[in-house]
Design an enzyme around this catalytic site. Structure first.
Site, PDB file in Angstrom:
ATOM      1  N   ARG A  76       0.941  -1.203  -0.062  1.00  0.00           N
ATOM      2  CA  ARG A  76       0.064   0.108  -0.211  1.00  0.00           C
ATOM      3  C   ARG A  76       0.851   1.289  -0.029  1.00  0.00           C
ATOM      4  NH1 ARG A  76      -4.882   1.815   4.385  1.00  0.00           N
ATOM      5  NH2 ARG A  76      -5.095   3.874   3.619  1.00  0.00           N
TER       6      ARG A  76
ATOM      7  N   ASN B 278     -10.774  -4.328  -1.434  1.00  0.00           N
ATOM      8  CA  ASN B 278     -10.670  -3.323  -2.564  1.00  0.00           C
ATOM      9  C   ASN B 278      -9.635  -3.558  -3.780  1.00  0.00           C
ATOM     10  OD1 ASN B 278     -12.104  -1.119  -1.641  1.00  0.00           O
ATOM     11  ND2 ASN B 278     -10.754  -0.857  -0.029  1.00  0.00           N
TER      12      ASN B 278
ATOM     13  N   CYS C   1     -19.093  -1.953   0.728  1.00  0.00           N
ATOM     14  CA  CYS C   1     -18.269  -0.775   1.163  1.00  0.00           C
ATOM     15  C   CYS C   1     -18.910  -0.247   2.181  1.00  0.00           C
ATOM     16  CB  CYS C   1     -18.114   0.019  -0.223  1.00  0.00           C
ATOM     17  SG  CYS C   1     -17.185   1.488   0.099  1.00  0.00           S
TER      18      CYS C   1
ATOM     19  N   HIS D 181     -16.408   3.448  -4.819  1.00  0.00           N
ATOM     20  CA  HIS D 181     -15.433   4.630  -4.763  1.00  0.00           C
ATOM     21  C   HIS D 181     -15.871   5.791  -5.689  1.00  0.00           C
ATOM     22  CE1 HIS D 181     -12.715   2.481  -1.549  1.00  0.00           C
ATOM     23  NE2 HIS D 181     -13.933   2.660  -1.234  1.00  0.00           N
TER      24      HIS D 181
ATOM     25  N   TYR E 257     -14.173  10.075  -2.252  1.00  0.00           N
ATOM     26  CA  TYR E 257     -13.215   9.488  -3.339  1.00  0.00           C
ATOM     27  C   TYR E 257     -13.748  10.721  -4.667  1.00  0.00           C
ATOM     28  CZ  TYR E 257     -12.039   5.680  -0.584  1.00  0.00           C
ATOM     29  OH  TYR E 257     -11.869   4.878   0.622  1.00  0.00           O
TER      30      TYR E 257
END
Length: 421
Positions: A90, A144, A164, A194, A244
C-alpha cells in the site's frame, strides 16, 4: 451458522467481531473462523475476539487457522478482507504514482490498478476453494478495489456480493444531522464503488420525502467539510459526492497535498503496531478507541445486515451493495458492477430502479467502467500492454507519457506479485 473471515488477522477484525457480538439476534453465528497466514497477528486478534464475545455474552465458537481449506469448509458465508502485499505494498501504491504527477491512492488511479492486479488472482483462487468446500456459500467481498474484485467473482460464477462502508457512513452522518434514527434514512446512492453520489436522501424508505435540499441548506458547511471539498462545489452539484470524488474534482490540489505529508499507509502501519500491542493485553475485552481511526467505520453493521439477508435472516430489505448492473444504468453493459441500493435476500441482490443519471455523473461512470473492463482483463491475463491500456483509459491518468511511466513503475514495484512479470 458458520462464517469464515479470510484476512481475519487484520487489525480491523475486532470491529467486525464487536458487530457480530452486538447484533447476534440478527445474525446468530454458532462458529466463526478467522483465517490468516500471519500466525502471530492471528493469535493476537483471535484472543481479543474471544474476549469480546465473552464480555458481551455471545456463546459462539471462535476458531483461528492458517489453513484456508479447513477454515472455509462448511461455511455458510465467507467474508473477504485481504491486503495482498500488506501495508508495504500500500505504501508503494500511494507514493510512486506521485512521481508522475498523478494521485497516489490504494483504490483508484494507478495505485488502485496495482492493487487489482495483485488481488484478483488471489481472490479467485480463494473463491474456487470456497466453492469446492460449499457450493452454496455466499462470498461477501470487502476487499478493494471492491468493484473490480466483485466483477471478477461474478464473472467466474461465484455467489458474491461486494460491500463498501461509504453508504452506511453517509446514512449515519445524515441521520445525526437530521436528528432521526439511521433506519429512517434511505439513500439514492448511485455509481461505481468509490465513485458514487447521493442524489436524494429520503425519510422512511425508497418512496419517502427527499430531504437532501434541506440537508444541504441547513448543514452544507458540515457536509462539505467532511468531504474536504469547497461548499460552493457541493452546492453547485446539488448532490453529495463520495469522498473519493475529491481525487477527480480536486486532482492537482490533492497531488500537491499528498506530496507534502506522510502517506496514509505509513500512518496506518504505525497505528497497526500500536493496536497489535493493545490486542496482546489479556485484560482488553473490547475494541479500543484507537480502532475508530483505522478506517472502515460501520463496516460491521453493514456486514451483519448483508450476511443476515443473504442467509435468509432478518437483515434490512434494502441495502447498498456492489452487484451486476443488469440494465439499471442503461448506458453501461449488463455485466458492469455498480454500487446502488438493492433489494437483498436469499437469492442475492437486485438493484432498485435508478432515475436517469445526469450526464455530469454518467460520463464519469462510463469512463471509469471502461477502465475497469481493461483493468480486469489485465488482472486476469497479465501483460505490459494490457496494464498500459488500462492506465491510459483511467481519467486520473489519461496521457501517453504518464501511462508509459506509470506502467514501468507499477511492474517494477509489484513484480513479486505478478506471475507474468
Amino acid at each position: 451458522m458458520k462464517l469464515a473471515v479470510v484476512g481475519g488477522g487484520s487489525t480491523y477484525t475486532p470491529e467486525l467481531i464487536d458487530g457480530f457480538a452486538r447484533l447476534r439476534d440478527t445474525l446468530p453465528i454458532t462458529e466463526l473462523v478467522l483465517v490468516d497466514p500471519a500466525a502471530e497477528r492471528l493469535d493476537l486478534v483471535g484472543g481479543l475476539a474471544r474476549r469480546i464475545f465473552a464480555r458481551q455474552g455471545h456463546d459462539g465458537r471462535i476458531v483461528t487457522t492458517s489453513d484456508l481449506d479447513a477454515g472455509v469448509d462448511g461455511a455458510d458465508a465467507v467474508l473477504l478482507q485481504l491486503r495482498v502485499g500488506g501495508q508495504a505494498a500500500r505504501e508503494q501504491d500511494e507514493t510512486w504514482p506521485l512521481e508522475c504527477g498523478c494521485v497516489g491512492q490504494e483504490t483508484t488511479g494507478a495505485g488502485g490498478l496495482a492493487k487489482a492486479l495483485r488481488t484478483v488472482p488471489v481472490v479467485l483462487d480463494i473463491a474456487e476453494r470456497v466453492r469446492r468446500a460449499n457450493p452454496n456459500a455466499w462470498i461477501i467481498d470487502f476487499t478493494n478495489p471492491v468493484g473490480i474484485v466483485t466483477r471478477a467473482l461474478l464473472r467466474a460464477g461465484h455467489k458474491a456480493v461486494g460491500l463498501c462502508n461509504v453508504a452506511i457512513g453517509f446514512q449515519r452522518k445524515f441521520a445525526a444531522l437530521l436528528d432521526v434514527a439511521p433506519s429512517e434514512v434511505h439513500l439514492d446512492h448511485v455509481g461505481l464503488n468509490h465513485l458514487t453520489w447521493e442524489t436524494a436522501v429520503r425519510l422512511g424508505g425508497p418512496e419517502g420525502e427527499d430531504v437532501l435540499p434541506r440537508l444541504l441548506a441547513e448543514h452544507g458547511e458540515a457536509v462539505a467539510a467532511d468531504l474536504r471539498m469547497p461548499r460552493e462545489l457541493v452546492d453547485r452539484l446539488g448532490v453529495v459526492p463520495s469522498y473519493y470524488l475529491r481525487y477527480f474534482y480536486l486532482h492537482d490540489e490533492v497531488v500537491r497535498e499528498l506530496g507534502r505529508k506522510p502517506s496514509r499507509a505509513a500512518e496506518v502501519a504505525a497505528m497497526e503496531r500500536e493496536l497489535l500491542a493493545m490486542y496482546g493485553d489479556p485484560a482488553l475485552d473490547e475494541k479500543p478507541a484507537l480502532l475508530a481511526k483505522r478506517g472502515g467505520a460501520f463496516y460491521s453493521e453493514a456486514a451483519v445486515d448483508l450476511a443476515a439477508s443473504l442467509l435468509g435472516g432478518g437483515g434490512s430489505p434494502y441495502q447498498v451493495v456492489n452487484t451486476y448492473n443488469n440494465g439499471t444504468l442503461p448506458f453501461l453493459p449488463d455485466d458492469a458492477v455498480i454500487e446502488v441500493q438493492a433489494a437483498v435476500g436469499a437469492k442475492g441482490a437486485t438493484p432498485l430502479p435508478v432515475p436517469r443519471l445526469d450526464p455530469l455523473y454518467a460520463g464519469l461512470v462510463a469512463h471509469v467502467t471502461a477502465y475497469e473492463d481493461l483493468a480486469l482483463d489485465a488482472a486476469l491475463r497479465g501483460g505490459r500492454e494490457r496494464v498500459f491500456k488500462a492506465l491510459l483509459a483511467h481519467p486520473l491518468v489519461g496521457q501517453y507519457e504518464y501511462a508509459e511511466g506509470l506502467t514501468d513503475r507499477l511492474i517494477a514495484h509489484n513484480r513479486e506479485h505478478l506471475a507474468w512479470a
